[in-house]
Design an enzyme around this catalytic site. Sequence first.
Site: not given
Ligand code: COA
Length: 500
Positions: A268, A290, A384
């Site tokens: 998001s 990607e 990625g």
């Molecule tokens: N400690 C513990 N939990 C945490 C946290 C922290 N510091 N920060 C976020 N979370 C938890 C949130 O509470 C949420 O938990 P839930 O599923 O139980 O509600 C979950 O992590 C996801 O957080 P959210 O803020 O909804 O994340 P997001 O949709 O912005 O996604 C990542 C964040 C990091 C998970 C996501 O970007 C990802 O998978 N990244 C790795 C892969 C990547 O970067 N790909 C792109 C390359 S092209």
Amino acid sequence: MMSNRIRNKKLLKRVCSAKEAAMLIKDNMNVAASGFTPSGYPKAVPLALAEICKENKEKIKINLYTGASVGDELDGSWARADIIKKRLPYQTNESLRDHTNKGRCEFLDMHLSHVPNYVKLGFLGKIDIAIIEAVAITKEGHIIPSTSIGASPTYVKMADKVIVEINTSQPLELEGMADICIPQNPPYKRPLPIVLPNDRIGTDYIPCGLDKIAAIVITDIEDNVRSLSPIDETSEKISENLINFLKKEVELGRLTNELLPLQSGVGSVANAVLAGLGKSEFENLVCYTEVIQDSMLDLIDTNKVLFASGTAITPSIEGLKKFKENIKTYRDRIILRPQEISNHPEIIRRLGVIAMNTAIEADIYGNVNSTNIMGSRMMNGIGGSGDFTRNAYLSIFTTSSTAKNGEISSIVPMVSHHDHTEHDVMVIITEQGVADLRGLSPKERAEKIINNCAHPDFKPMLLDYFSRAKEKSYGHTPHILGEALSWHERFMEKGTMIVE
Ligand code: COA
């Protein structure tokens, strides 16, 4: 109608039911599938296999390799049927995540650009069967892929047999969007001649040939894409901070108003950042990324983005509808490449990509955790983000400064799992502010990150830790090892990182 989709009459004999095709999959096989951040993955055959396993009570266990995450029809149904022994390289499915975190299947979290190489070099064993979603098969038996390319070209090349799922919900007009090229193995690798994101270097089909195709299944199950959560105040503030940072780079003469090719991560916050770019004065943007998600399609619609190169189209439900309706326009403005090329270090470095990814947490020295909650609970995988971060002109990580209703600080003394090191992370941005870490020593970085990015509820605790660490440990990267991970332990014991 099928003559458009299956263009060689000989192949019509290989059309069969999903169940018949699924029966080709046997215990202990390495099965590779198309699919990337749930688009372009096979659906009918996986669902049929899960059903067979339920009916027969027959236990089969297989290793499942894909491009990246796939929909519930594959990851979910196979996890629930307990079919998966080992999975790689990325997933976002709740059932599979639960399965992995309970230790019921092994999960290899890999840089996505490495996957095709690992397969070609034989590190992952031979591929017994590849199941590939397609919009059509050519006269020569080559595959016209659907909404993602991922690792499919390599899987097809290396597989003993290929099952093709022709998905009639995927528009035929996707033909022409792909640019497929499979680099050689060392020592025969050649430079990849992509100097602009819209350069084409390959074919618009995945080479396969008539003989390899063991079965063809016709389906119309749509990609199980998800709706994005609405952009909240925090994400909007992060996006504003990022755009102001880029504006300053322009003022300093390090970038022009056209920026450099953009890569945007998933989730998001990433979506909010792209939406923010739509309202900015930047123009004539290009993307070398990607996944192409909703906000990127919006930016193409308004001509903010002239061109996007990626490996998958991953819109929301509404975005997918719009994509299909305007596919002819998008086809001229989007190229889909194999993940080995979309995420290739050589090209990312040459183009000078601005990489914008999301962190779960960052530490005071600039190390980033993108994957493991509290150090051991797998979220999705590195995807990625490592491919881009390590090789970008500018590598940026965004995160909200707190999580779980303010009980967790996303800026911590030491990350509980390490994906991106202080050597690769250039800028960290939260809703609190921006820490530009370029040219700073570890102690200088710590001051910048704590002061600019930490939430006020945690800033005094971080400053206190840092000041005591400087007194008690070596002077280069001060740490109190026994305390560095105590914030995470406190959260797991008491449900908060705050000291009462
Ligand atoms: N400690 C513990 N939990 C945490 C946290 C922290 N510091 N920060 C976020 N979370 C938890 C949130 O509470 C949420 O938990 P839930 O599923 O139980 O509600 C979950 O992590 C996801 O957080 P959210 O803020 O909804 O994340 P997001 O949709 O912005 O996604 C990542 C964040 C990091 C998970 C996501 O970007 C990802 O998978 N990244 C790795 C892969 C990547 O970067 N790909 C792109 C390359 S092209």
